[in-house]
Design a protein around this motif. Structure first.
Motif, PDB file in Angstrom:
ATOM      1  N   PHE A 238      -8.214   7.391   9.167  1.00 54.93           N
ATOM      2  CA  PHE A 238      -7.140   8.203   9.754  1.00 54.93           C
ATOM      3  C   PHE A 238      -6.057   8.476   8.723  1.00 54.93           C
ATOM      4  CE2 PHE A 238      -2.850   8.101  11.542  1.00 54.93           C
ATOM      5  CZ  PHE A 238      -2.882   9.210  12.381  1.00 54.93           C
ATOM      6  N   LEU A 239      -5.643   7.425   8.018  1.00 56.49           N
ATOM      7  CA  LEU A 239      -4.596   7.588   7.013  1.00 56.49           C
ATOM      8  C   LEU A 239      -5.073   8.480   5.874  1.00 56.49           C
ATOM      9  CD1 LEU A 239      -1.780   6.920   6.006  1.00 56.49           C
ATOM     10  CD2 LEU A 239      -2.700   4.819   4.980  1.00 56.49           C
ATOM     11  N   ASP A 240      -6.321   8.333   5.470  1.00 58.85           N
ATOM     12  CA  ASP A 240      -6.875   9.200   4.417  1.00 58.85           C
ATOM     13  C   ASP A 240      -6.773  10.670   4.815  1.00 58.85           C
ATOM     14  OD1 ASP A 240      -7.497   7.073   2.785  1.00 58.85           O
ATOM     15  OD2 ASP A 240      -9.618   6.998   3.357  1.00 58.85           O
ATOM     16  N   SER A 249      -0.538  10.763  -1.787  1.00 60.96           N
ATOM     17  CA  SER A 249      -1.187   9.458  -1.801  1.00 60.96           C
ATOM     18  C   SER A 249      -0.187   8.437  -1.287  1.00 60.96           C
ATOM     19  CB  SER A 249      -1.633   9.081  -3.218  1.00 60.96           C
ATOM     20  OG  SER A 249      -0.505   8.871  -4.053  1.00 60.96           O
ATOM     21  N   ILE A 250      -0.653   7.242  -0.960  1.00 56.46           N
ATOM     22  CA  ILE A 250       0.235   6.229  -0.395  1.00 56.46           C
ATOM     23  C   ILE A 250       1.337   5.852  -1.383  1.00 56.46           C
ATOM     24  CG2 ILE A 250      -1.076   4.193  -1.120  1.00 56.46           C
ATOM     25  CD1 ILE A 250       0.586   4.735   2.327  1.00 56.46           C
ATOM     26  N   GLY A 251       1.044   5.950  -2.671  1.00 54.41           N
ATOM     27  CA  GLY A 251       2.040   5.613  -3.691  1.00 54.41           C
ATOM     28  C   GLY A 251       3.178   6.601  -3.794  1.00 54.41           C
ATOM     29  N   LEU A 315       6.922   7.366   5.295  1.00 46.82           N
ATOM     30  CA  LEU A 315       5.770   7.442   6.186  1.00 46.82           C
ATOM     31  C   LEU A 315       5.995   6.536   7.383  1.00 46.82           C
ATOM     32  CD1 LEU A 315       2.812   8.358   6.764  1.00 46.82           C
ATOM     33  CD2 LEU A 315       2.070   6.339   5.467  1.00 46.82           C
ATOM     34  N   LEU A 316       5.897   7.098   8.589  1.00 43.30           N
ATOM     35  CA  LEU A 316       5.884   6.317   9.822  1.00 43.30           C
ATOM     36  C   LEU A 316       4.432   6.163  10.239  1.00 43.30           C
ATOM     37  CD1 LEU A 316       8.699   8.223  11.785  1.00 43.30           C
ATOM     38  CD2 LEU A 316       8.948   6.406  10.073  1.00 43.30           C
ATOM     39  N   LEU A 317       4.034   4.945  10.635  1.00 38.78           N
ATOM     40  CA  LEU A 317       2.620   4.695  10.880  1.00 38.78           C
ATOM     41  C   LEU A 317       2.461   3.610  11.933  1.00 38.78           C
ATOM     42  CD1 LEU A 317      -0.300   5.352   9.800  1.00 38.78           C
ATOM     43  CD2 LEU A 317      -0.006   3.382   8.281  1.00 38.78           C
ATOM     44  N   GLY A 318       1.483   3.784  12.825  1.00 34.04           N
ATOM     45  CA  GLY A 318       1.266   2.735  13.809  1.00 34.04           C
ATOM     46  C   GLY A 318       0.102   3.000  14.737  1.00 34.04           C
ATOM     47  N   THR A 319      -0.062   2.068  15.654  1.00 33.34           N
ATOM     48  CA  THR A 319      -1.061   2.185  16.713  1.00 33.34           C
ATOM     49  C   THR A 319      -0.359   1.956  18.050  1.00 33.34           C
ATOM     50  OG1 THR A 319      -1.634  -0.169  16.675  1.00 33.34           O
ATOM     51  CG2 THR A 319      -2.870   1.288  15.197  1.00 33.34           C
ATOM     52  N   LEU A 323      -6.809   3.495  22.864  1.00 40.39           N
ATOM     53  CA  LEU A 323      -6.066   3.124  21.674  1.00 40.39           C
ATOM     54  C   LEU A 323      -5.736   4.371  20.872  1.00 40.39           C
ATOM     55  CD1 LEU A 323      -5.536   0.463  19.554  1.00 40.39           C
ATOM     56  CD2 LEU A 323      -7.305   1.752  18.393  1.00 40.39           C
ATOM     57  N   SER A 324      -4.473   4.485  20.428  1.00 40.22           N
ATOM     58  CA  SER A 324      -4.042   5.637  19.658  1.00 40.22           C
ATOM     59  C   SER A 324      -3.599   5.218  18.274  1.00 40.22           C
ATOM     60  CB  SER A 324      -2.906   6.363  20.366  1.00 40.22           C
ATOM     61  OG  SER A 324      -3.328   6.961  21.565  1.00 40.22           O
ATOM     62  N   LEU A 325      -3.786   6.134  17.326  1.00 43.48           N
ATOM     63  CA  LEU A 325      -3.307   6.004  15.958  1.00 43.48           C
ATOM     64  C   LEU A 325      -2.338   7.141  15.714  1.00 43.48           C
ATOM     65  CD1 LEU A 325      -6.820   5.714  14.250  1.00 43.48           C
ATOM     66  CD2 LEU A 325      -5.506   3.826  15.263  1.00 43.48           C
TER      67      LEU A 325
END
Length: 332
Positions: A238-240, A249-251, A315-319, A323-325
């Motif tokens: 999902f993040l990719d 990129s995450i960096g 970046l805001l990120l969670g579950t 189940l949701s992403l």
């Protein structure tokens, strides 16, 4: 239209009056000294006493308006983005409006609920309306009282939670400003619905059918191991996809603000997602899991502590239950 020319101009937070330490939770749960801190990494959390969710939300909203140098008359819409409701009808946003002393303002008030991702979903959805000019400014409030619905027989999940509220003010950017939402995404996998639920209180098991012998149906039920297994399988890809769509990129992110859920799960997923310690905004030890309020609380603390400045990528990120992403990349 993924990129939206909007910015967050104010943040606020409210914690209720009752301060509950890990040692107090050990006694309440009947576990050995040190068990709660070891299991949850939550040293302190706050529980609502006589405070209502609308009152907590109103105080957080007022703090956000103050930090933005605005008043309620500058707001065109109020959105409550929470996983718990004060009462089934009306929506909590209407009760927050009233608690702010603005019950005759006519400002539209509505709720958005996808449990722990409610704030992220609201920020995503409402930003389109702000960017399009439908609203000039929107007040988004997450106010959660988890403590009233905990299942004290499920010690590991009960050890995680706290109460509190957080709010932000969003508006369109002015010419020449770099603030914007870059990309957002949400995916739901209903096969994981039973991993996190309260079965009673809705139309399937209405409150009128409540019996003390079936009280477990009316309390929070969480399969933490099931959530972690499913999330760990789905979240990396999902993040990719989210990052690829944002061409990042995450960096590239100064800060990653995750949902403050299980501390162990967060550490493991952070390593799996290659989020460095310097990038991670971690407020679990002195807040606990405050459901949808945890991400805007993390954002408020990041601003307050100077961990992000204008122009930084976040970046805001969670579950969440489902189940949701969910994730949202923005330039603060």
């Amino acid at each position: 239209m993924q990129r939206r020319e909007v910015k967050i101009v104010g943040t606020g937070k409210y914690l209720p009056a009752v301060r509950v330490t890990a040692q107090e939770m050990d006694r309440r749960l009947g576990v050995p000294d040190g068990w709660v801190l070891k299991k949850s990494d939550v040293a302190v959390r706050y529980f609502a006493g006589t405070e209502k969710a609308s009152e907590m939300g109103a105080r957080a909203a007022e703090a956000a308006l103050c930090s933005a140098g605005l008043t309620f008359t500058d707001i065109d819409c109020l959105v409550c983005a929470s996983g718990t409701m004060e009462q089934p009808i009306p929506c909590t946003a209407a009760l927050i409006q009233k608690a702010m002393g603005q019950g005759r303002s006519g400002v539209p008030a509505l709720d958005i609920n996808t449990t722990c991702l409610s704030f992220v979903a609201a920020l995503d959805m409402v930003s389109y309306m702000v960017a399009a000019g439908r609203y000039r400014r929107v007040l988004i409030v997450s106010s959660e009282i988890a403590s009233k619905g905990l299942n004290w027989h499920q010690k590991e999940s009960t050890a995680l939670f706290g109460d509190g509220a957080a709010a932000v003010v969003m508006e369109r950017v002015s010419a020449g400003e770099s603030s914007c939402i870059l990309q957002a995404a949400m995916e739901t996998y209903g096969d994981g619905a039973a991993f996190s639920e309260i079965r009673g209180g809705g139309s399937a098991l209405p409150a009128s059918l409540y019996e003390p012998s079936e009280e477990e149906h009316y309390a929070f039920d969480m399969n933490g191991a099931g959530i972690f297994r499913m999330a760990s399988q789905l979240l990396p890809s999902f993040l990719d996809r989210l990052l690829a769509a944002a061409n990042m990129s995450i960096g590239d992110f100064k800060l990653v603000i995750p949902h403050q859920g299980s501390a162990m799960a967060m550490r493991l997923l952070s390593r799996k997602l290659k989020i460095s310690d310097e990038q991670l905004m971690y407020i679990t030890p002195d807040h606990g899991n405050t459901i949808a309020a945890s991400i805007p609380m993390g954002l408020h603390e990041a601003v307050k502590q100077g961990r992000i400045e204008r122009g930084d990528s976040v970046l805001l990120l969670g579950t969440s239950a489902g189940l949701s992403l969910g994730g949202l990349a923005f330039v603060y």
